[in-house]
Design an enzyme around this catalytic site. Structure first.
Site, PDB file in Angstrom:
ATOM      1  N   ARG A 243     -12.720 -36.821   8.594  1.00 30.74           N
ATOM      2  CA  ARG A 243     -14.059 -36.125   7.815  1.00 30.74           C
ATOM      3  C   ARG A 243     -14.806 -35.556   9.058  1.00 30.74           C
ATOM      4  O   ARG A 243     -15.317 -36.456  10.136  1.00 30.74           O
ATOM      5  CB  ARG A 243     -14.960 -36.919   7.076  1.00 30.74           C
ATOM      6  CG  ARG A 243     -14.363 -37.182   5.753  1.00 30.74           C
ATOM      7  CD  ARG A 243     -14.071 -35.765   4.950  1.00 30.74           C
ATOM      8  NE  ARG A 243     -13.719 -35.912   3.459  1.00 30.74           N
ATOM      9  CZ  ARG A 243     -12.455 -36.005   3.135  1.00 30.74           C
ATOM     10  NH1 ARG A 243     -11.386 -35.686   4.255  1.00 30.74           N
ATOM     11  NH2 ARG A 243     -11.835 -36.287   1.929  1.00 30.74           N
ATOM     12  N   GLU A 272     -17.788 -27.667   6.570  1.00 30.43           N
ATOM     13  CA  GLU A 272     -16.674 -26.946   6.131  1.00 30.43           C
ATOM     14  C   GLU A 272     -17.109 -25.869   4.728  1.00 30.43           C
ATOM     15  O   GLU A 272     -17.788 -26.416   3.871  1.00 30.43           O
ATOM     16  CB  GLU A 272     -15.518 -27.717   5.437  1.00 30.43           C
ATOM     17  CG  GLU A 272     -14.746 -28.447   6.452  1.00 30.43           C
ATOM     18  CD  GLU A 272     -13.781 -29.440   6.188  1.00 30.43           C
ATOM     19  OE1 GLU A 272     -13.174 -29.262   5.148  1.00 30.43           O
ATOM     20  OE2 GLU A 272     -13.418 -30.309   7.220  1.00 30.43           O
ATOM     21  N   HIS A 290      -8.708 -27.916   7.576  1.00 29.47           N
ATOM     22  CA  HIS A 290      -8.596 -28.889   6.733  1.00 29.47           C
ATOM     23  C   HIS A 290      -6.895 -28.800   6.064  1.00 29.47           C
ATOM     24  O   HIS A 290      -6.951 -28.789   4.723  1.00 29.47           O
ATOM     25  CB  HIS A 290      -9.659 -29.315   5.525  1.00 29.47           C
ATOM     26  CG  HIS A 290      -9.579 -30.364   4.920  1.00 29.47           C
ATOM     27  ND1 HIS A 290     -11.140 -31.038   4.878  1.00 29.47           N
ATOM     28  CD2 HIS A 290      -8.912 -31.421   4.762  1.00 29.47           C
ATOM     29  CE1 HIS A 290     -10.775 -32.159   3.987  1.00 29.47           C
ATOM     30  NE2 HIS A 290      -9.507 -32.608   4.205  1.00 29.47           N
TER      31      HIS A 290
END
Ligand code: 8YV
Length: 328
Positions: A243, A272, A290
């Site tokens: 993360r 993000e 991602h």
């Protein structure tokens, strides 16, 4: 015996095979357009759903949980990380939370390994050079990167994904070092010939490549901060498939652009899908959207886990992938 299908709201488009099975089993509201839900849409969803199936793009914060109707009993998240869900609020309201561990471990470890190779060996730069039509041919000093074999890999978070990364990395001649909240079992250390560092600072200072594989929790927020980045060797690389919040991104960009570290491979970002413009310009950064677990096999398996969790729950049993406090 008649079976009342529970109302399940799925926040994003899932693979067809998963949605078809969900429709057979549950009274589903799907999101065929796949538009990410904003806060109002999520509030509307939790007022209707008995089971909510969110993903990493949905912020199930305390306001959303507070707005949930009495009928909401389960948040069956599609994904392993649960940092997008305010777990304490859900628990207080008696709402169970489940996730989808295991099924994306190997895919995420593959992508981590791909970044571990891509950054020191300048894979993306080389590819761009060829595509730019500016490659003038081989030269002894062209596209020089750094060797992987014989270097030290420091895994931050030796859980399922961290160990799967370490297993792959051994095949590439990396020696395995790790820092974890709890020391790994002796069998794991032996299998991976892994060295445990109780001090993260000490480990960071000695590594050539650092791989972030711990979940984002209050305890790991900005774990890799400016002070720790300053401990790294100047040629060392940072890879993150966990993360974005585990790294202080502003400090990372500074360390990268000032030559304090050798390069970064990032599949996740702090805000993000916004990316720091300086990162976009940095030569020694490989940036991915991602996609660590983005395989069709993985997504279908994640859907299967979600279905099992919901089905077990509505049948009156404990779903297998319950999220519990000790994970934070
Ligand atoms: C998933 C992930 O694609 O599962 C996780 O925690 O980070 C991703 O690989 C995403 O979370 C799906 O919701």
């Amino acid at each position: 015996m008649s079976y009342r299908k529970p109302k399940v709201v799925v926040t994003r488009k899932l693979p067809d095979i998963v949605e078809t099975r969900m429709m057979e089993l549950f009274d589903c509201r799907l999101n065929l357009d796949d538009a990410a839900m904003d806060k109002d849409a999520l509030i509307e969803a939790v007022q209707e759903a008995e089971v909510l199936v969110p993903t990493v793009t949905d912020r199930i914060d305390k306001d959303v949980v507070a707005a949930a109707g009495e009928q909401l009993k389960l948040i069956a998240s599609f994904g392993t990380g649960v940092d997008h869900i305010d777990f304490p609020s859900a628990k207080k309201r008696g709402i169970l939370v489940t996730n989808t561990p295991d099924v994306l471990t190997e895919d995420t470890a593959d992508m981590t390994m791909a970044l571990i190779l891509a950054v020191p060996r300048r894979l993306v730069e080389g590819e761009m050079l060829v595509r730019s039509n500016e490659w003038t041919g081989w030269s002894p000093t062209g596209m020089l990167g750094h060797r992987i074999w014989g270097k030290r890999l420091g895994v931050v978070g030796m859980g399922r994904i961290g160990s799967a990364v370490a297993r792959r990395a051994r095949g590439f001649g990396l020696s395995i070092h790790y820092h974890n909240r709890n020391r790994a079992a002796p069998e794991i250390e032996e299998e991976l010939e892994a060295t445990y560092w109780s001090s993260l600072d000490q480990m960071i200072a000695h590594m050539d490549i650092l791989s972030i594989n711990c979940p984002h929790t209050p305890a790991t927020y900005h774990l890799l901060n400016a002070r720790r980045l300053a401990l790294m060797k100047p040629h060392a690389y940072v890879v993150n498939t966990s993360r974005g919040e585990v790294i202080d991104e502003a400090a990372l960009v500074k360390a990268l652009t000032q030559g304090q570290i050798g390069g970064v491979g990032l599949d996740v970002f702090e805000n993000e899908p916004k990316i720091n413009p300086k990162l976009l310009k940095a030569r020694n950064a490989v940036l991915l959207p991602h996609m660590g677990s983005a395989t069709i096999e993985g997504r279908v398996a994640m859907g299967e886990r979600v279905i099992i969790n919901i089905k077990t729950f509505v049948d009156g049993h404990n779903p297998p992938d319950r999220v519990i406090e000790t994970m934070f």
